[in-house]
Scaffold this motif. Structure first.
Motif, PDB file in Angstrom:
ATOM      1  N   ASP A 159       0.804  -1.228   0.000  1.00  0.00           N
ATOM      2  CA  ASP A 159       0.000   0.000   0.000  1.00  0.00           C
ATOM      3  C   ASP A 159       0.839   1.281   0.000  1.00  0.00           C
ATOM      4  OD1 ASP A 159      -2.360  -1.465  -0.021  1.00  0.00           O
ATOM      5  OD2 ASP A 159      -2.418  -1.610   2.160  1.00  0.00           O
ATOM      6  N   ALA A 160       1.972   1.245  -0.723  1.00  0.00           N
ATOM      7  CA  ALA A 160       2.777   2.459  -0.862  1.00  0.00           C
ATOM      8  C   ALA A 160       2.008   3.528  -1.619  1.00  0.00           C
ATOM      9  CB  ALA A 160       4.090   2.145  -1.592  1.00  0.00           C
ATOM     10  N   GLN A 161       1.091   3.125  -2.470  1.00  0.00           N
ATOM     11  CA  GLN A 161       0.202   4.067  -3.146  1.00  0.00           C
ATOM     12  C   GLN A 161      -1.066   3.317  -3.541  1.00  0.00           C
ATOM     13  OE1 GLN A 161       1.592   5.600  -6.898  1.00  0.00           O
ATOM     14  NE2 GLN A 161       1.890   3.594  -7.806  1.00  0.00           N
ATOM     15  N   PRO A 189       8.629  -5.730  -5.736  1.00  0.00           N
ATOM     16  CA  PRO A 189       8.278  -5.351  -4.375  1.00  0.00           C
ATOM     17  C   PRO A 189       8.564  -3.901  -3.976  1.00  0.00           C
ATOM     18  CG  PRO A 189      10.321  -6.594  -4.421  1.00  0.00           C
ATOM     19  CD  PRO A 189       9.806  -6.586  -5.813  1.00  0.00           C
ATOM     20  N   TRP A 190       9.473  -3.189  -4.663  1.00  0.00           N
ATOM     21  CA  TRP A 190       9.792  -1.828  -4.226  1.00  0.00           C
ATOM     22  C   TRP A 190       9.251  -0.758  -5.165  1.00  0.00           C
ATOM     23  CZ3 TRP A 190      11.295  -1.070   0.539  1.00  0.00           C
ATOM     24  CH2 TRP A 190      11.954  -2.094   1.228  1.00  0.00           C
ATOM     25  N   ASN A 191       9.383  -0.975  -6.448  1.00  0.00           N
ATOM     26  CA  ASN A 191       9.052   0.059  -7.430  1.00  0.00           C
ATOM     27  C   ASN A 191       7.918  -0.379  -8.349  1.00  0.00           C
ATOM     28  OD1 ASN A 191      11.183   2.086  -6.830  1.00  0.00           O
ATOM     29  ND2 ASN A 191      12.563   0.388  -7.363  1.00  0.00           N
ATOM     30  N   THR A 192       7.439   0.561  -9.159  1.00  0.00           N
ATOM     31  CA  THR A 192       6.363   0.265 -10.107  1.00  0.00           C
ATOM     32  C   THR A 192       6.729   0.620 -11.548  1.00  0.00           C
ATOM     33  OG1 THR A 192       5.322   2.456  -9.892  1.00  0.00           O
ATOM     34  CG2 THR A 192       4.639   0.753  -8.323  1.00  0.00           C
ATOM     35  N   ARG A 193       7.871   1.267 -11.743  1.00  0.00           N
ATOM     36  CA  ARG A 193       8.268   1.679 -13.100  1.00  0.00           C
ATOM     37  C   ARG A 193       9.709   1.283 -13.389  1.00  0.00           C
ATOM     38  NH1 ARG A 193       6.868   7.873 -13.480  1.00  0.00           N
ATOM     39  NH2 ARG A 193       7.566   7.841 -11.300  1.00  0.00           N
ATOM     40  N   ASP A 194      10.109   0.135 -12.875  1.00  0.00           N
ATOM     41  CA  ASP A 194      11.497  -0.326 -13.027  1.00  0.00           C
ATOM     42  C   ASP A 194      11.542  -1.612 -13.838  1.00  0.00           C
ATOM     43  OD1 ASP A 194      14.222  -0.537 -12.777  1.00  0.00           O
ATOM     44  OD2 ASP A 194      14.148  -1.458 -10.786  1.00  0.00           O
ATOM     45  N   ASP A 195      11.380  -1.487 -15.153  1.00  0.00           N
ATOM     46  CA  ASP A 195      11.487  -2.633 -16.057  1.00  0.00           C
ATOM     47  C   ASP A 195      12.965  -2.881 -16.359  1.00  0.00           C
ATOM     48  OD1 ASP A 195      11.192  -0.065 -17.260  1.00  0.00           O
ATOM     49  OD2 ASP A 195      10.961  -0.975 -19.232  1.00  0.00           O
ATOM     50  N   PHE A 218       9.251   5.747  -4.047  1.00  0.00           N
ATOM     51  CA  PHE A 218       8.327   6.348  -3.090  1.00  0.00           C
ATOM     52  C   PHE A 218       9.064   7.001  -1.919  1.00  0.00           C
ATOM     53  CE2 PHE A 218       6.185   2.696  -5.057  1.00  0.00           C
ATOM     54  CZ  PHE A 218       5.131   3.350  -5.680  1.00  0.00           C
ATOM     55  N   GLY A 219      10.402   6.986  -1.971  1.00  0.00           N
ATOM     56  CA  GLY A 219      11.178   7.579  -0.892  1.00  0.00           C
ATOM     57  C   GLY A 219      11.375   6.668   0.304  1.00  0.00           C
ATOM     58  N   ARG A 220      11.020   5.402   0.172  1.00  0.00           N
ATOM     59  CA  ARG A 220      11.219   4.450   1.256  1.00  0.00           C
ATOM     60  C   ARG A 220      12.656   3.926   1.230  1.00  0.00           C
ATOM     61  NH1 ARG A 220       6.582   0.118   0.071  1.00  0.00           N
ATOM     62  NH2 ARG A 220       7.691   0.198  -1.934  1.00  0.00           N
TER      63      ARG A 220
END
Length: 398
Positions: free
Chosen positions: A71-73, A236-242, A278-280
């Motif tokens: 739920d980071a976003q 698990p960490w990012n959403t735009r890292d292909d 997300f700065g985490r």
């Protein structure tokens, strides 16, 4: 002996050399104009966390995101129906009316499988008469809620290099166990106990719900055990890292070497200040999350570990889809059910058929046959568990 059941890959159409769509049912009437406005209120079972209030498409909940992101976003996704066009196109532009964070992604059908998802406006790697788009809504804490009142899509054919045959991308990355039974993945799947799927940190390789359009082969570092599994979550960490794509295609972190996840660079080298998008603070170098069944049963892992991953959709060759049977199919070292087990293939996994052999007669999802397919090194699967669109071999003899 049970008769073979004539098959055609569910939900897929094939392109002939002339560019005409063929399949088990005729496609919808072709459009003469490459411009259309989709119905944003047509929300179905393959859409995730979106609603239409009569005026705009909105998030269903501002607290729901992909399970692997914890739920980071908040995110939601509307998967539009494929669009059949009169002429092949390789670029679709999108005009979006509304506010907040909303993106349109597009993919093209290329004679047996879909291309990766690309942002609207980018040149697709293949021209096609069948296009599909999706609308992704996202909201970080404190940001305006996304609302899309209309979308207009315009297709065109632009100059682009012809696609060439290529081996699938493969990289060694760190894997973590996703768990989170009962949570919902980015494609709307509710996670079950000992589930079989993976999560990657980009929506470019996210399969629609109930499909394995984008699947991986993930193997232990020693190569002793492998599983073929669909990509059903983002993280698990990012959403735009292909990260499996070259820098010319990679969406973010283009200065990193191909095959290096941003999380790995952040964890090991302090890249991006040691933070994710997300700065985490990145607490491990994971570039893939494994569902419990894939982690424990498929690979036999007991702790997070380095694995070797092949991103199967990035390669070429005849394809097959593992028929849904409720349990992974055991792969064998040769064409016999008494041969050594070398891995598993999860329901819906989309695999590349390298070659075929004749061996032991097996009864399975699609009847009885002595035809076996090799889908990887030492990975043989009975053809009766694999939907290739034909009861005959689709690849040369091994």
């Amino acid at each position: 002996m049970l008769p073979r059941i004539r098959r055609r890959r569910a939900g897929l159409l094939a392109l002939t050399a002339a560019g005409v769509l063929t399949g088990s049912a005729p496609p919808a009437a072709a459009d003469t104009a490459p411009r259309w406005s989709p119905d944003l209120a047509a929300i179905g079972g393959d859409d995730v966390n979106v609603r239409h209030d009569g005026r705009a498409l909105r998030l269903g909940s501002a607290r729901t995101g992909p399970a692997a992101l914890h739920d980071a976003q908040a995110t939601g996704q509307l998967l539009l129906a494929p669009r059949d066009l009169a002429e092949p196109v390789n670029r679709v532009r999108a005009r979006v009316d509304g506010g907040g964070s909303a993106a349109v992604d597009v993919r093209a059908w290329r004679g047996g499988s879909w291309t990766e998802w690309y942002p609207a406006g980018a040149a697709l790697p293949s021209a096609s008469t069948r296009i599909q788009a999706r609308i992704v809504l996202a909201q970080k804490a404190g940001a305006p809620a996304p609302a899309v009142s209309g979308v207009e899509l315009t297709a065109a054919r632009v100059a682009a290099p012809a696609p060439s045959a290529a081996a699938a991308a493969a990289h060694r990355v760190f894997a973590t166990r996703e768990g989170l039974v009962g949570a919902t993945t980015a494609n709307g799947h509710v996670i079950t106990e000992r589930d079989h799927f993976v999560a990657l940190p980009s929506r470019r390789g996210l399969s629609p719900k109930g499909t394995g359009d984008y699947s991986v082969r993930v193997c232990t570092d020693s190569g002793s055990r492998c599983e073929y599994a669909p990509v059903w979550d983002v993280g698990p960490w990012n959403t735009r890292d292909d990260y499996w794509n070259p820098s010319s295609v990679r969406e973010m972190w283009k200065d990193l070497p191909q095959g290096t996840p941003e999380s790995q660079a952040a964890y090991e080298d302090g890249y991006n200040g040691g933070k994710d998008e997300f700065g985490r603070t990145v607490l491990n170098p994971a570039g893939i999350d494994l569902a419990d069944g894939t982690f424990w049963d498929g690979l036999g892992l007991t702790d997070n570990a380095w694995v070797n991953v092949t991103y199967l959709w990035t390669g070429t060759g005849p394809k097959g889809v593992v028929g849904a049977s409720g349990a992974p199919v055991t792969l064998r070292s040769s064409a016999s059910e008494s041969a050594a087990a070398t891995g598993t293939a999860a329901d819906h996994a989309n695999v590349v058929v390298e070659c075929h052999v004749r061996g032991e007669n097996v009864t399975g999802t699609y009847g009885t046959s002595d035809l076996w397919n090799r889908i990887g090194p030492g990975h043989f699967i009975p053809d009766v568990y694999l939907d290739t669109g034909s009861d005959d071999p689709v690849a040369p003899a091994c």
